[in-house]
Design a protein around this motif. Structure first.
Motif, PDB file in Angstrom:
ATOM      1  N   LEU A  96       2.549  -6.712   7.204  1.00  8.30           N
ATOM      2  CA  LEU A  96       1.095  -6.841   7.357  1.00  8.30           C
ATOM      3  C   LEU A  96       0.510  -5.435   7.406  1.00  8.30           C
ATOM      4  O   LEU A  96       1.021  -4.578   8.135  1.00  8.30           O
ATOM      5  CB  LEU A  96       0.749  -7.564   8.663  1.00  8.30           C
ATOM      6  N   ILE A  97      -0.541  -5.188   6.636  1.00  4.26           N
ATOM      7  CA  ILE A  97      -1.207  -3.882   6.674  1.00  4.26           C
ATOM      8  C   ILE A  97      -2.646  -4.121   7.129  1.00  4.26           C
ATOM      9  O   ILE A  97      -3.369  -4.932   6.538  1.00  4.26           O
ATOM     10  CB  ILE A  97      -1.165  -3.193   5.296  1.00  4.26           C
ATOM     11  N   HIS A  98      -3.030  -3.428   8.205  1.00  2.00           N
ATOM     12  CA  HIS A  98      -4.294  -3.764   8.869  1.00  2.00           C
ATOM     13  C   HIS A  98      -5.074  -2.495   9.200  1.00  2.00           C
ATOM     14  O   HIS A  98      -4.493  -1.458   9.537  1.00  2.00           O
ATOM     15  CB  HIS A  98      -3.958  -4.534  10.153  1.00  2.00           C
ATOM     16  N   ASP A  99      -6.396  -2.590   9.129  1.00  2.00           N
ATOM     17  CA  ASP A  99      -7.259  -1.476   9.520  1.00  2.00           C
ATOM     18  C   ASP A  99      -7.297  -1.363  11.038  1.00  2.00           C
ATOM     19  O   ASP A  99      -7.585  -2.351  11.722  1.00  2.00           O
ATOM     20  CB  ASP A  99      -8.712  -1.735   9.064  1.00  2.00           C
ATOM     21  N   GLY A 100      -7.096  -0.151  11.551  1.00  2.00           N
ATOM     22  CA  GLY A 100      -7.205   0.060  12.993  1.00  2.00           C
ATOM     23  C   GLY A 100      -8.595  -0.259  13.521  1.00  2.00           C
ATOM     24  O   GLY A 100      -8.768  -0.592  14.698  1.00  2.00           O
ATOM     25  N   ALA A 101      -9.602  -0.184  12.653  1.00  2.00           N
ATOM     26  CA  ALA A 101     -10.988  -0.398  13.084  1.00  2.00           C
ATOM     27  C   ALA A 101     -11.414  -1.867  12.988  1.00  2.00           C
ATOM     28  O   ALA A 101     -12.594  -2.177  13.025  1.00  2.00           O
ATOM     29  CB  ALA A 101     -11.922   0.478  12.253  1.00  2.00           C
ATOM     30  N   ARG A 102     -10.431  -2.778  12.845  1.00  7.90           N
ATOM     31  CA  ARG A 102     -10.749  -4.217  12.905  1.00  7.90           C
ATOM     32  C   ARG A 102     -10.106  -4.790  14.168  1.00  7.90           C
ATOM     33  O   ARG A 102      -8.953  -5.223  14.146  1.00  7.90           O
ATOM     34  CB  ARG A 102     -10.211  -4.952  11.678  1.00  7.90           C
ATOM     35  N   PRO A 103     -10.855  -4.786  15.283  1.00  8.69           N
ATOM     36  CA  PRO A 103     -10.243  -5.127  16.568  1.00  8.69           C
ATOM     37  C   PRO A 103     -10.163  -6.624  16.866  1.00  8.69           C
ATOM     38  O   PRO A 103      -9.549  -7.019  17.855  1.00  8.69           O
ATOM     39  CB  PRO A 103     -11.182  -4.446  17.574  1.00  8.69           C
ATOM     40  N   PRO A 155      -5.849  -8.247   8.205  1.00  4.06           N
ATOM     41  CA  PRO A 155      -4.604  -7.774   7.603  1.00  4.06           C
ATOM     42  C   PRO A 155      -4.341  -8.390   6.231  1.00  4.06           C
ATOM     43  O   PRO A 155      -4.688  -9.533   5.984  1.00  4.06           O
ATOM     44  CB  PRO A 155      -3.531  -8.199   8.606  1.00  4.06           C
ATOM     45  N   GLN A 156      -3.719  -7.565   5.374  1.00  9.17           N
ATOM     46  CA  GLN A 156      -3.236  -8.061   4.101  1.00  9.17           C
ATOM     47  C   GLN A 156      -1.724  -8.219   4.247  1.00  9.17           C
ATOM     48  O   GLN A 156      -1.059  -7.375   4.847  1.00  9.17           O
ATOM     49  CB  GLN A 156      -3.606  -7.088   2.988  1.00  9.17           C
ATOM     50  N   ALA A 157      -1.221  -9.330   3.725  1.00  6.40           N
ATOM     51  CA  ALA A 157       0.195  -9.679   3.957  1.00  6.40           C
ATOM     52  C   ALA A 157       0.961  -9.639   2.640  1.00  6.40           C
ATOM     53  O   ALA A 157       0.467 -10.126   1.619  1.00  6.40           O
ATOM     54  CB  ALA A 157       0.295 -11.074   4.578  1.00  6.40           C
ATOM     55  N   PHE A 158       2.147  -9.040   2.706  1.00  6.88           N
ATOM     56  CA  PHE A 158       2.964  -8.894   1.493  1.00  6.88           C
ATOM     57  C   PHE A 158       4.425  -9.139   1.813  1.00  6.88           C
ATOM     58  O   PHE A 158       4.892  -8.787   2.902  1.00  6.88           O
ATOM     59  CB  PHE A 158       2.863  -7.459   0.943  1.00  6.88           C
ATOM     60  N   ARG A 159       5.143  -9.687   0.812  1.00  7.33           N
ATOM     61  CA  ARG A 159       6.595  -9.634   0.926  1.00  7.33           C
ATOM     62  C   ARG A 159       6.978  -8.158   0.851  1.00  7.33           C
ATOM     63  O   ARG A 159       6.382  -7.393   0.091  1.00  7.33           O
ATOM     64  CB  ARG A 159       7.261 -10.423  -0.200  1.00  7.33           C
ATOM     65  N   ARG A 160       7.978  -7.764   1.632  1.00  8.58           N
ATOM     66  CA  ARG A 160       8.322  -6.345   1.729  1.00  8.58           C
ATOM     67  C   ARG A 160       8.552  -5.730   0.348  1.00  8.58           C
ATOM     68  O   ARG A 160       8.003  -4.683   0.011  1.00  8.58           O
ATOM     69  CB  ARG A 160       9.575  -6.203   2.608  1.00  8.58           C
TER      70      ARG A 160
END
Ligand code: MG
Length: 377
Positions: A96-103, A155-160
């Motif tokens: 999961l890749i997520h922006d720190g500024a999305r609380p 978050p955007q989710a991806f297979r590794r």
């Protein structure tokens, strides 16, 4: 499914202005980044936070009690994500890749993203654009057809393997990671986003984020008793306490964790452990109650609740429990991913009175508080 998460918080936040990085802005008593991290932690076997080196001390202070891996970011968003990807575990399934500024992390949405990405390789949260859109060029105004337009979040989710391949495949620096997967020609699934999953970008976002992040507190209590018998181990908060007798029961009969789980479930009004882990079900025979406690924590996390603190009082005439209290606290803290100073375990005798005093059994009471920033909770 093994999930690793990367929180990207290495941006300069130039659109926000001000001295404090936007991810450290206080939202109702907690820095933004702490809310972001707490939101993803229940779903992440490893949580990686990408920061700027000059802000390391401030981030470590804001996140000090959470089990995290810190990584220094690069000059661009792309470099920062790549450095995070380098820390992802080899055997993880989903990143999961997520922006720190999305609380404001919506747990249902995270679960849907993980599920969708495991099937198609990539999944992103998207909200249909509802405002009418205009394009202005010089003095010419034109209405844009919004029918197939989406605002995309994280978050955007991806297979590794999908996200690693996407980064190897394309050297562009895009504003989102799914863009690189699109460039490979691979599928990206849209999952229903959440309008409250806002990104702190400008000053006026802060007021709105403070409205959305008001914490709501709830309290629960639990009580349990087990009989002392010979031929059983005595397990309290997952610690094996040497004694001539142990507690009788279907699982490991850990009376402390049973009381704690009922307190947690009670705080969320989710029933009791008998309903969730029936003693008629063979899969729970002899099971460690620490495993069940983690399952209860997950049940709460799925409803948007975080356990804040717990207080356990165990009543036993014998044996003396003082030498084991610290290990008991450490076990509970680890199971709930809490700092030890939010976990209290106390032991008392009952002065020889009653069934506890006669050494026939051990009783335990537990209280806990849980928090949620969803006003429907
Ligand atoms: Mg019990």
């Amino acid at each position: 499914m093994k999930v690793n998460s990367i929180i990207v918080a290495a941006g300069k936040g130039t659109r926000m202005g001000g001295e404090v990085p936007k991810t450290l802005i206080n939202l109702n008593g907690k820095p933004c980044i702490l809310r972001t991290a707490e939101g993803l932690l229940p779903f992440s076997e490893k949580l990686i936070v990408v920061i700027r080196p000059q802000e390391e001390a401030a981030f470590k202070e804001a996140l000090k009690h959470l089990p995290l891996t810190f990584v220094y970011g690069g000059d661009t968003r792309r470099q920062s994500v790549e450095r995070g990807l380098n820390q992802v575990e080899d055997d993880c399934d989903i990143v999961l890749i997520h922006d720190g500024a999305r609380p404001i992390v919506n747990p249902e949405m995270v679960k849907s993203l993980v599920e969708a990405a495991s099937q198609t390789g990539a999944a992103i949260p998207a909200v249909k654009v509802t405002d009418t859109l205009k394009r202005k060029e010089n003095k010419h105004l034109e209405t844009v057809d919004r029918d197939n337009l989406y605002a995309v979040q994280t978050p955007q989710a991806f297979r590794r393997e999908t996200i690693i391949q996407a980064y190897q495949n394309c050297a562009d620096d895009l504003t989102d990671d799914a863009g690189l997967v699109e460039k490979m020609g691979a599928e990206v699934t849209l999952v229903k986003g959440d309008k409250t999953n806002m990104k702190l970008t400008t000053q006026e976002d802060i007021g709105l984020a403070r409205l959305y992040t008001k914490d709501w507190q709830r309290v629960g209590m639990g009580y349990d008793v087990h009989r002392l018998v010979t031929g059983r181990k005595l397990i309290l908060c997952g610690v094996e306490v040497p004694y001539e007798k142990g507690l009788d029961g279907h699982s490991d009969a850990d009376v402390c964790l049973h009381a704690l789980m009922d307190a947690m479930l009670g705080a969320a009004a989710l029933g009791d452990i008998g309903a969730h882990f029936p003693n008629t079900d063979g899969q729970y025979k002899g099971i460690s109650s620490l495993v069940l406690t983690q399952k209860v924590q997950e049940l709460l996390a799925n409803k948007g609740y975080f356990t804040y603190n717990v207080d356990i009082t165990v009543m036993a005439q014998k044996p003396k429990l003082l030498p084991y209290i610290q290990a008991m606290r450490d076990n509970v803290a680890r199971a709930l991913k809490l700092p030890t100073d939010r976990v209290s375990v106390k032991a008392t005798t009952t002065e020889g009175l009653g069934f506890v005093g006669r050494g026939e059994g051990i009783a335990c009471m537990a209280v806990c508080t849980i928090q949620s920033h969803n006003s429907n909770n």
